[in-house]
Enzyme design. Structure first.
Site, mmCIF file in Angstrom:
data_model
loop_
_atom_site.group_PDB
_atom_site.id
_atom_site.type_symbol
_atom_site.label_atom_id
_atom_site.label_comp_id
_atom_site.label_asym_id
_atom_site.label_seq_id
_atom_site.Cartn_x
_atom_site.Cartn_y
_atom_site.Cartn_z
ATOM 1 N N LEU A 125 -8.417 -5.652 1.018
ATOM 2 C CA LEU A 125 -8.413 -7.063 1.407
ATOM 3 C C LEU A 125 -7.620 -7.220 2.712
ATOM 4 O O LEU A 125 -8.082 -7.818 3.676
ATOM 5 C CB LEU A 125 -7.773 -7.892 0.276
ATOM 6 N N GLY A 131 -3.262 -11.482 5.400
ATOM 7 C CA GLY A 131 -2.278 -10.982 4.429
ATOM 8 C C GLY A 131 -2.303 -11.943 3.257
ATOM 9 O O GLY A 131 -3.229 -11.929 2.433
ATOM 10 N N ILE A 157 -3.676 -0.010 2.881
ATOM 11 C CA ILE A 157 -4.425 0.125 1.629
ATOM 12 C C ILE A 157 -3.944 1.321 0.784
ATOM 13 O O ILE A 157 -3.835 2.441 1.280
ATOM 14 C CB ILE A 157 -5.944 0.246 1.917
ATOM 15 N N THR A 158 -3.688 1.067 -0.496
ATOM 16 C CA THR A 158 -3.222 2.103 -1.424
ATOM 17 C C THR A 158 -4.411 2.959 -1.873
ATOM 18 O O THR A 158 -5.480 2.426 -2.169
ATOM 19 C CB THR A 158 -2.546 1.437 -2.649
ATOM 20 N N GLY A 343 29.645 4.294 -4.438
ATOM 21 C CA GLY A 343 29.213 5.167 -3.330
ATOM 22 C C GLY A 343 28.208 6.227 -3.774
ATOM 23 O O GLY A 343 27.357 6.660 -2.988
ATOM 24 N N GLU A 368 0.294 -7.917 -3.459
ATOM 25 C CA GLU A 368 -0.549 -8.703 -4.377
ATOM 26 C C GLU A 368 0.002 -10.109 -4.628
ATOM 27 O O GLU A 368 0.010 -10.595 -5.756
ATOM 28 C CB GLU A 368 -0.787 -7.946 -5.687
ATOM 29 N N THR A 370 3.043 -12.549 -2.412
ATOM 30 C CA THR A 370 4.503 -12.561 -2.253
ATOM 31 C C THR A 370 5.093 -13.561 -3.256
ATOM 32 O O THR A 370 4.371 -14.430 -3.784
ATOM 33 C CB THR A 370 4.890 -12.999 -0.822
HETATM 34 C C1 LIG Z 1 2.946 -0.335 0.291
HETATM 35 C C2 LIG Z 1 1.877 -1.393 0.368
HETATM 36 C C3 LIG Z 1 0.681 -1.239 -0.354
HETATM 37 C C4 LIG Z 1 -0.346 -2.186 -0.233
HETATM 38 N N1 LIG Z 1 -1.562 -1.966 -0.856
HETATM 39 C C5 LIG Z 1 -2.604 -2.821 -0.590
HETATM 40 C C6 LIG Z 1 -3.918 -2.546 -1.094
HETATM 41 O O1 LIG Z 1 -4.152 -1.553 -1.808
HETATM 42 N N2 LIG Z 1 -4.926 -3.409 -0.753
HETATM 43 C C7 LIG Z 1 -4.722 -4.514 0.026
HETATM 44 O O2 LIG Z 1 -5.686 -5.237 0.299
HETATM 45 N N3 LIG Z 1 -3.474 -4.808 0.482
HETATM 46 C C8 LIG Z 1 -2.423 -3.986 0.214
HETATM 47 N N4 LIG Z 1 -1.169 -4.272 0.699
HETATM 48 C C9 LIG Z 1 -0.957 -5.495 1.434
HETATM 49 C C10 LIG Z 1 -0.133 -6.541 0.681
HETATM 50 O O3 LIG Z 1 -0.868 -7.075 -0.389
HETATM 51 C C11 LIG Z 1 0.319 -7.588 1.713
HETATM 52 O O4 LIG Z 1 1.363 -6.979 2.459
HETATM 53 C C12 LIG Z 1 0.760 -8.887 1.088
HETATM 54 O O5 LIG Z 1 -0.329 -9.576 0.542
HETATM 55 C C13 LIG Z 1 1.457 -9.813 2.104
HETATM 56 O O6 LIG Z 1 0.695 -9.947 3.271
HETATM 57 P P1 LIG Z 1 1.384 -9.670 4.704
HETATM 58 O O7 LIG Z 1 2.096 -8.368 4.635
HETATM 59 O O8 LIG Z 1 0.366 -9.826 5.744
HETATM 60 O O9 LIG Z 1 2.498 -10.799 4.850
HETATM 61 P P2 LIG Z 1 2.264 -12.296 5.356
HETATM 62 O O10 LIG Z 1 1.169 -12.946 4.618
HETATM 63 O O11 LIG Z 1 2.197 -12.284 6.843
HETATM 64 O O12 LIG Z 1 3.619 -12.973 4.915
HETATM 65 C C14 LIG Z 1 4.840 -12.814 5.639
HETATM 66 C C15 LIG Z 1 5.885 -13.761 5.019
HETATM 67 O O13 LIG Z 1 5.431 -15.119 5.136
HETATM 68 C C16 LIG Z 1 5.416 -15.722 3.856
HETATM 69 N N5 LIG Z 1 4.268 -16.637 3.741
HETATM 70 C C17 LIG Z 1 2.977 -16.431 4.141
HETATM 71 N N6 LIG Z 1 2.219 -17.477 3.822
HETATM 72 C C18 LIG Z 1 3.025 -18.388 3.206
HETATM 73 C C19 LIG Z 1 2.837 -19.679 2.624
HETATM 74 N N7 LIG Z 1 1.641 -20.276 2.599
HETATM 75 N N8 LIG Z 1 3.909 -20.305 2.070
HETATM 76 C C20 LIG Z 1 5.127 -19.722 2.084
HETATM 77 N N9 LIG Z 1 5.379 -18.488 2.612
HETATM 78 C C21 LIG Z 1 4.342 -17.836 3.161
HETATM 79 C C22 LIG Z 1 5.269 -14.579 2.842
HETATM 80 O O14 LIG Z 1 5.751 -14.963 1.567
HETATM 81 C C23 LIG Z 1 6.097 -13.504 3.521
HETATM 82 O O15 LIG Z 1 7.456 -13.675 3.193
HETATM 83 C C24 LIG Z 1 -0.142 -3.348 0.572
HETATM 84 C C25 LIG Z 1 1.079 -3.519 1.243
HETATM 85 C C26 LIG Z 1 2.051 -2.553 1.179
HETATM 86 C C27 LIG Z 1 3.319 -2.751 1.995
#
Ligand SMILES: Cc1cc2nc3c(=O)[nH]c(=O)nc-3n(C[C@H](O)[C@H](O)[C@H](O)COP(=O)(O)OP(=O)(O)OC[C@H]3O[C@@H](n4cnc5c(N)ncnc54)[C@H](O)[C@@H]3O)c2cc1C
Length: 385
Positions: A125, A131, A157-158, A343, A368, A370
């Site tokens: 996704l 995100g 992506i995992t 420590g 999945e 925040t």
């Molecule tokens: C190790 C790892 C594995 C992952 N595996 C997968 C996977 O297999 N498949 C996949 O599709 N994705 C995967 N992801 C992606 C993950 O799901 C996203 O990182 C997550 O959904 C957040 O999106 P973003 O990182 O773009 O953060 P952003 O959406 O840019 O958010 C940044 C900050 O803004 C805040 N924010 C954003 N919108 C709002 C709102 N409307 N109201 C309040 N606060 C808001 C968030 O809470 C966060 O604190 C993975 C990520 C990591 C780090």
């Protein structure tokens, strides 16, 4: 004891716990330190029939209930998050949508090899501009004669870049609706597709023995029959998949908190200062009581959400609550456990890997959904009337 658990749940817990203690704990620190994906170790989880365990037996699964899968993830995360994340993502995000939205032909074609550990399947996704906001997906699929042509990329992506990764379910824009809104559809894209390339993402803070990667899609031609679900239902399919995926992230939080808690209790009983075990100081004993209570609540919230899913009841909001709560509990417990170590908690230690647990918990309140987004989802469900 827990009111939600039956004999089969105790059995799977015992089996996975014993396997993880014996086979994962002694070796995982080295993989993690070197940021290496433990391919053989992952495949060996098949000894316990954990891959695609919730799939029907006719496709190679175990027909398990969701709670059994959740307990397996919990027990893996009690020892290591990278291994737990690999199984959690494969079963909930890889196998899950094929099982729920796939045609009979798609299930017969894809599921058997995903139920053996021979192959892993991912879920795409996230992108540069998508995100928390799934509507930001810019990857495009264009309908051509007999199929689709996909261009774009996916990020973080995992299970997408290792040798045993074989492809992913992804969501792409497939047009603009009459009302001017974007249309999204989901597709099954195998790594053999021309124009499909992946890249390991290195230098991670956490889950360093898990496979997280970038995927690039350049003129990837896929057959019509690889469309997953109905055209235009892409975001809905992805969000429904995440409702179940969140339960497995919650299980990772619960298992990690349990592991950190057990380490802290053990250490607090052994470490002596001022002539007695530090567990005897009320400040530390109270930390232990608080941790135990939070873990108990996280467990009940999660198992209740699983019970709803297993019994065909709506569970999306309970899943959001379980994931939000368990990830926050994992963060608090890992932090307090580290405090008890003093420590000694700052350095790699394969006997007491609290340093790794402290890092690994950090993803749980982000992936999945925040915590901020989940609180929005939960509060909207309350305030909508
Ligand atoms: C190790 C790892 C594995 C992952 N595996 C997968 C996977 O297999 N498949 C996949 O599709 N994705 C995967 N992801 C992606 C993950 O799901 C996203 O990182 C997550 O959904 C957040 O999106 P973003 O990182 O773009 O953060 P952003 O959406 O840019 O958010 C940044 C900050 O803004 C805040 N924010 C954003 N919108 C709002 C709102 N409307 N109201 C309040 N606060 C808001 C968030 O809470 C966060 O604190 C993975 C990520 C990591 C780090």
């Amino acid at each position: 004891m827990n009111a939600f658990l039956k004999e089969k749940h105790h059995k799977i817990r015992e089996e996975v716990r014993s396997f993880a203690e014996k086979n994962i704990k002694p070796v995982i620190g080295e993989y993690e330190a070197n940021e290496k994906f433990p391919e053989d170790l992952i495949r060996s989880l098949d000894e316990l029939n954990l891959f695609g365990m919730q799939a029907p037996e006719k496709y190679g699964g175990q027909n398990s209930d969701y709670l059994s899968f959740i307990i397996a993830v919990e027990e893996l995360a009690r020892i290591d998050s990278s291994v737990a994340a690999t199984l959690a993502a494969h079963n909930s995000l890889g196998v899950g949508p094929i099982m729920e939205f796939g045609t009979e032909e798609q299930k017969e074609k894809f599921l058997p090899s995903l139920c053996t550990g021979e192959k892993l399947w991912a879920f795409g996704l996230t992108e540069e501009n998508a995100g928390s906001d799934a509507q930001g997906v810019e990857t495009k699929a264009e309908e051509k004669e007999n199929g689709w042509v996909i261009n774009g990329h996916k990020k973080y992506i995992t299970n997408v870049a290792s040798k045993i990764s074989t492809g992913m379910s992804l969501v792409a824009q497939t047009g603009i609706r009459d009302n001017g809104k974007k249309e999204f559809t989901t597709f099954l894209v195998s790594k053999e597709t021309n124009g499909y390339t992946t890249e390991y993402m290195k230098n991670k803070l956490l889950w360093r023995a898990a496979d997280n990667g970038m995927v690039y899609l350049k003129n990837c031609k896929i057959p019509k029959e690889n469309q997953l679900g109905e055209r235009g239902q892409g975001i809905k399919i992805m969000l429904k998949t995440i409702d179940s995926g969140r339960l497995s992230i919650a299980a990772m939080g619960l298992g990690l908190a349990q592991g950190a808690f057990e380490m802290a209790v053990d250490f607090a009983k052994k470490r002596k200062q001022f002539g007695k075990a530090i567990a005897e100081f009320q400040a530390n004993a109270f930390k232990i009581a608080e941790m135990a209570t939070k873990i108990e609540n996280a467990r009940n919230t999660l198992y209740n959400a699983c019970w709803l899913k297993d019994n065909g009841q709506p569970f999306g909001i309970k899943s959001a609550m379980a994931k939000y709560y368990a990830s926050e509990v994992a963060s608090e417990v890992a932090s307090e456990a580290l405090q008890i170590f003093g420590g000694a908690g700052f350095f790699r230690d394969d006997e007491y890997p609290i340093e790794r647990f402290f890092r690994d918990q950090r993803l749980l309140s982000i992936g999945e959904g925040t915590s901020e987004v989940l609180k929005t989802v939960i509060s909207r469900s309350i305030l909508k009337d």
